[in-house]
Write an enzyme that holds these catalytic residues in place. Sequence first.
Site, PDB file in Angstrom:
ATOM      1  N   LYS A 190     -18.515  -6.297-101.231  1.00 59.10           N
ATOM      2  CA  LYS A 190     -17.500  -6.118-102.273  1.00 59.10           C
ATOM      3  C   LYS A 190     -17.183  -7.459-102.957  1.00 59.10           C
ATOM      4  CE  LYS A 190     -16.760  -1.648-101.766  1.00 59.10           C
ATOM      5  NZ  LYS A 190     -17.688  -0.983-100.838  1.00 59.10           N
TER       6      LYS A 190
HETATM    7  C1  PLP Z   1     -17.103   0.454-100.043  1.00 60.21           C
HETATM    8  C2  PLP Z   1     -16.413   1.682-100.504  1.00 60.21           C
HETATM    9  C3  PLP Z   1     -15.495   2.371 -99.706  1.00 60.21           C
HETATM   10  C4  PLP Z   1     -15.273   2.059 -98.266  1.00 60.21           C
HETATM   11  O1  PLP Z   1     -14.899   0.764 -98.022  1.00 60.21           O
HETATM   12  P1  PLP Z   1     -14.890   0.226 -96.503  1.00 60.21           P
HETATM   13  O2  PLP Z   1     -14.016  -0.985 -96.603  1.00 60.21           O
HETATM   14  O3  PLP Z   1     -16.309  -0.081 -96.158  1.00 60.21           O
HETATM   15  O4  PLP Z   1     -14.320   1.280 -95.641  1.00 60.21           O
HETATM   16  C5  PLP Z   1     -14.801   3.422-100.251  1.00 60.21           C
HETATM   17  N1  PLP Z   1     -15.019   3.823-101.506  1.00 60.21           N
HETATM   18  C6  PLP Z   1     -15.932   3.221-102.295  1.00 60.21           C
HETATM   19  C7  PLP Z   1     -16.109   3.715-103.688  1.00 60.21           C
HETATM   20  C8  PLP Z   1     -16.679   2.149-101.805  1.00 60.21           C
HETATM   21  O5  PLP Z   1     -17.600   1.569-102.582  1.00 60.21           O
END
Ligand code: PLP
Length: 385
Positions: A190
């Site tokens: 992210k």
């Molecule tokens: C990465 C992601 C998540 C989940 O995030 P985590 O921190 O890995 O639980 C949820 N929704 C979207 C759209 C994502 O890209």
Amino acid sequence: MQEDRDQDPRKIEFFRHNVGPEEQEAVTRVLQTLFLTAGPETAAFEKEFSAFLGDVHSVGMSSCTIALEVALAACGVGPGDEVITTPMSYVATSNSALLLGATPVFVDVEPQTGNLDASRVEAAITPRTKAILPVHLYGHMCDMKALAAIAQRHNLVVIEDAAHCIEGVRDGIRPSQLGAAACFSFYATKNITAGEGGMVSVRDGDLMARLKRLRNHGIDRGAHERHQGGYAHWNQVELGFKANMSDIQAAMLRPQLRRIEAMRQQREVLAARYDEAFSGNELIRPMEVLPGTVSARHIYPVLVPPESRDRVLVTMNQQGIGVAVNYRPVHLMDYYRQRMATHEGMFPNAELIGASTITLPLYPKLTVDEQKRVIETIARAVEDG
Ligand SMILES: *Cc1c(COP(=O)(O)O)cnc(C)c1O
């Protein structure tokens, strides 16, 4: 940093993080303190994150997935409830509703952005609908004004999956400013990352207090508060989750938050270069960023002819270029087909994106030469069909 000695030096990774000396120092500092879990560092990051978004409160979580669950639960979503959401997302979005015993109700997306199509939402509302769970896909905010108006008319809550979109703005509005809650991710790929981590941001102070309880089993005081002063009895007042952020994660994230807009601008420059390179190419179509919006520019997906998409993916990998698919739609995953009897043809816009999309590398450490190679390779691969 980020060494991987087995790798071909010409390999262009799908993602490279921006964690460096500042984060290393910050983590070392926390490791020298007594308190490694949610404590002063988490509190400081929550405050800084809230200030970045505007006048909101933020509650640090261990992931965005659990943040979505805790936020839905805090807003009263549970067994028997329906949650309107998008099939064009990571499975975490709709899984969070299922894990609470609620039912995700998918609504098709806008073809040009891939975002939940607000004009289709009202037709999906039933007496059991409790929440709308949109995703600000790829960093481009949904039409929150329209969704908030629908929610108000039908007495629903909007919980935003803002995993891609800390930095996005639309109609002057940021995530958490119109929804009841917005959930963010600090997962490894992210925009800012602690490897794992999440956040819920809300405007309502009572909701914040509930989120703080629910991230810690429903106990009336957090671990740090319990530690301060002498021993005092604590009490569990409702059933909650174990979902808190740790001070080690928060320490990594604070310096990155200070650089977040500079990094977004670097991705904006890269995105503009991709846009320019593909502008005359009928076989490669970038996803749109609507006028009046600032995209967080989380990732850069393009649409290619669906009949050649999988071959293009293979070619890119063979040429040492990391690519991804964001996303094959959730309703076509085997688990969802079996559990919810979903099938092809239900959400044609999501299905067409799912069959056509390829995500290209987009991160500040991507060099101009590397980006040129990505552009040339995909252009050739698409032409070869
Ligand atoms: C990465 C992601 C998540 C989940 O995030 P985590 O921190 O890995 O639980 C949820 N929704 C979207 C759209 C994502 O890209």
